[in-house]
Design an enzyme around this catalytic site. Structure first.
Site, short mmCIF file in Angstrom:
data_model
loop_
_atom_site.label_atom_id
_atom_site.label_comp_id
_atom_site.label_asym_id
_atom_site.label_seq_id
_atom_site.Cartn_x
_atom_site.Cartn_y
_atom_site.Cartn_z
CB SER A 1 40.98 42.86 42.99
OG SER A 1 40.60 42.36 41.75
CG HIS B 1 41.36 46.07 38.76
ND1 HIS B 1 40.11 45.89 39.28
CD2 HIS B 1 42.12 45.04 39.24
CE1 HIS B 1 40.10 44.80 40.02
NE2 HIS B 1 41.31 44.27 40.02
C1 GCU Z 1 40.81 38.91 37.79
C2 GCU Z 1 39.49 38.32 38.19
C3 GCU Z 1 38.72 39.21 39.13
C4 GCU Z 1 39.57 39.61 40.29
C5 GCU Z 1 40.86 40.19 39.79
C6 GCU Z 1 41.88 40.52 40.87
O1 GCU Z 1 40.61 40.01 36.96
O2 GCU Z 1 38.78 38.06 37.01
O3 GCU Z 1 37.56 38.57 39.59
O4 GCU Z 1 38.87 40.51 41.09
O5 GCU Z 1 41.51 39.27 38.94
O6 GCU Z 1 41.81 39.95 41.95
O7 GCU Z 1 42.77 41.30 40.58
#
Ligand code: GCU
Length: 671
Positions: free
Chosen positions: A525, A652
């Site tokens: 992420s 995710h």
């Molecule tokens: C949020 C953010 C993302 C990021 C994510 C994370 O969702 O919008 O850009 O990648 O957090 O780091 O878990």
């Protein structure tokens, strides 16, 4: 009685007209604030710029003593005590700070047009603490300022609902109660002295009632470096000049267009209704957009990607030499100056110490090492946690990545050090994680059993992951004397994290158990975005893995799908450099797209992974981006196998399944 009331009304109305008509505004408006840290929040930044954007020059003085109450100001005036820092912004916007100044001399320093007082926050809701001091101070100030000088009262604000301020119990730790009490006190004083009011406290409440929520302070009571300070300055501007601040062209660096507008609307509404909280009905609805994106079917937006193999000047990259010698440096420079911000190299005076080592950790399966990389600056250091396969014949390849919640979250292993109290405090916001809270993301035993090591450290060691105005991380390392914020092309938080990975790499080059030529940068992420930047920037990383890195990571920005550039700079402004904000609503003008960040990893192995239900990170955009980057690998005559991809079921996250793919891939190139 009635007559007195009518006279008072007329005076108040005429004061308001004087202010609203703008006719009496002098060419250069001189404002002196007699205050404390709330005055610093209010007048020392933004106000000069907001006024200038509307064609007004201001000279601003702020007489500062931390926590100073009206009583103390009056005692200082009576004793002529030279205990103030006199902080001044000149007509040209130059900041100075003179220590040891008396109130009397500051009042004489300029032919002031306005003098502003306020009560110390802790006492603001206690009417009995204002008098006789305000009466005395007004008399004192009037005797030393030009006749035309207006005296004003700044309504201070209530604390955040979860504030730990020692005075909060006086208001039963109740924000509304504090706000109501301070409204009553300021209203009564303004009426008594016929002063016009700067309704900062109501502007703050307005913002709390908006989508911004209670995110307006930085520590529960002082204003947030960007948003809160700007909000209060907007309120000052409108209250002083009587001009609607909405639409003012000045926008502080690192504040998105939406939050700038939100602050303006909240300030304006407060000036219209100084003692009533208004629903300003502002705001982009990113969060519902986020929820909607989870069900979204891909939409096709027309876009044209920049060609990785065409230079900025339009010439073709026709040889590998031109790619490595010209195009690659050009692209890297663009990502650094326009998106993430430039980072320095090594910091002189950095030291490293193995502070803990157990060659029989995890029941004999691993060597555990904990290494302190100390920058010997601002108290900043990184604590690196390493697990290496036990009994390895020689130096081992490792995966290196940051963790979100602290080293102790990586495993339940009780040998992992917790940050010391003072260090954790320096993080700004930090809750010690439960041991192993994120162990699912770090299948340590499986990794060491396959012959790889794990090297990890916590984001907060480098730069805590929140928008604090770049105070508490490594970012100030590069500031020049007097510099408060990064320049528009200087590092934001992602750049700082990636820099941290390079500093850990510096250490690994000295570690006898690790093969520094076989280090894979990995991240999930936001930390996947970080791993990509670290790998692009620092060619010592032999392989790069981005897991669900999404927007500003692997996903193409121009698709504008799931999380967009506009929403990411709104939600996470501190991740980027100042220059990036101009692309928020104009992704087509970006001088690159993310496939070119991926291409910077060539000729080294690159692995991108997505999740099926992670629409926010735009899995399709990640795959398309990798396919585009492959064109550079092809052009360089490299093996297609050097670029790996998979998409996992579910949302995710990063699990053992993903790690298994990464290790299988690494087996081909790092073993
Ligand atoms: C949020 C953010 C993302 C990021 C994510 C994370 O969702 O919008 O850009 O990648 O957090 O780091 O878990």
């Amino acid at each position: 009685m009635k007559r007195v009331a009518i006279i008072f009304m007329l005076l108040t109305i005429s004061a308001a007209t004087f202010c609203a008509s703008g006719t009496s505004v002098p060419d250069t408006l001189r404002l002196l604030s007699i205050a404390n840290s709330y005055g610093q929040d209010a007048v020392e930044q933004n106000l000069h710029e907001i006024a200038l954007a509307d064609g007004h020059v201001m000279i601003i003085g702020n007489m500062y003593i931390g926590g100073c109450s009206l009583e103390r100001h009056w005692n200082n005036a009576a004793a002529d005590s030279a205990t103030y820092s006199y902080r001044k912004v000149s007509a040209e916007g130059i900041h100075t700070n003179t220590k040891g100044v008396t109130l009397g001399s500051s009042l004489k320093d300029e032919p002031w047009d306005i003098v502003v007082f306020h009560q110390a926050s802790a006492l603001s809701g206690k009417p009995e603490t204002y008098e006789p001091y305000l009466t005395d101070l007004l008399r004192y100030a009037r005797a030393r300022t030009p006749k035309k000088c207006r005296m004003m009262l700044n309504q201070t604000w209530a604390y955040a609902a979860d504030a730990t301020h020692p005075a909060f119990p006086d208001y039963d730790r109740n924000q509304q109660k504090m706000y109501d009490a301070l409204c009553d006190a300021y209203r009564a004083e303004a009426k008594k002295h016929r002063l016009s009011l700067i309704p900062s406290g109501t502007a703050v409440q307005n913002s709390r009632a908006s989508y911004n929520g209670d995110n307006v302070t930085r520590d529960g009571y002082h204003m947030h470096w960007w948003f809160g300070r700007y909000l209060v300055a907007c309120t000052y501007y409108e209250a002083i000049f009587g001009k609607d601040v909405t639409g003012n062209a000045f926008r502080p660096q690192n504040l998105s267009a939406e939050r700038t507008l939100l602050a303006q609307k909240c300030a304006h509404a407060a000036c219209m209704h100084p003692f009533t909280v208004t629903d300003v009905k502002a705001g982009p609805d990113y969060f519902s957009r986020y929820v909607a994106s989870l069900e979204m079917t891909p939409h096709i937006r027309e876009y044209t990607l920049p060609d990785a193999l065409t230079m900025k000047d339009g010439s073709r990259v026709d040889t590998p030499e031109k790619w490595f010698g010209s195009r690659r440096p050009e692209l890297l420079e663009l990502f650094e100056t326009e998106m993430f911000g430039k980072a320095p190299g090594r910091i002189d005076g950095t030291t490293w110490d193995v502070i803990e080592e157990d060659r029989n950790a995890l029941g004999g399966k691993a060597v555990r090492k904990q290494v302190k990389i100390d920058f010997n600056r601002n108290g900043r250091y990184i604590t690196v946690l390493m697990y290496l396969p036990a009994g390895a014949a020689g130096k081992v390849p490792v995966f290196m990545g940051l963790n979100f919640e602290g080293n102790a979250s990586v495993s339940t292993d009780p040998g992992i050090l917790y940050p010391t109290h003072s260090h954790a405090k320096a993080y700004g916001v930090y809750t010690a994680p439960a041991r192993g809270a994120q162990a699912e993301r770090w299948p340590v035993e499986e990794i060491v059993s396959r012959g790889y090591g794990i090297v990890t450290f916590h984001t907060s060691d480098v730069d805590p992951d929140f928008d604090d105005g770049f105070r508490n991380g490594v970012t100030p390392f590069i500031f020049k004397e007097g510099q408060l914020y990064p320049e528009p092309d200087q590092w934001g938080t992602i750049s700082a994290w990636a820099w941290g990975m390079s500093r850990v790499m510096d250490y690994l080059e000295t570690d006898p158990d690790v093969d520094a030529c076989r280090v894979a940068a990995i991240g999930h992420s936001r930390l996947g975005k970080t791993a990509l930047l670290a790998g692009a920037r620092d060619e010592r990383f032999a392989m790069v893995v981005s897991n669900c890195s999404g927007c500003c990571g692997a996903a193409l920005s121009r698709r504008d799908y799931g999380e967009t550039v506009e929403s990411i700079v709104h939600l996470f402004p501190h991740w980027f450099c100042g220059n990036f904000f101009k692309y928020a609503r104009d992704v087509d003008s970006l001088p690159f797209d993310q496939h070119e960040l991926l291409a910077l990893v060539a000729p080294r192995p690159l692995y991108v992974a997505s999740a099926e239900q992670d629409a926010w990170a735009d899995p399709t955009g990640e795959l398309l981006s990798l396919q585009e980057a492959r064109k550079v690998y092809d052009f360089l005559g490299l093996d297609r196998g050097l670029t790996g991809y998979h998409i996992h079921e579910g949302g995710h996250g990063i699990t053992l399944t993903d790690w298994t793919h990464y290790m299988d891939f690494a087996d081909r190139y790092l073993k």
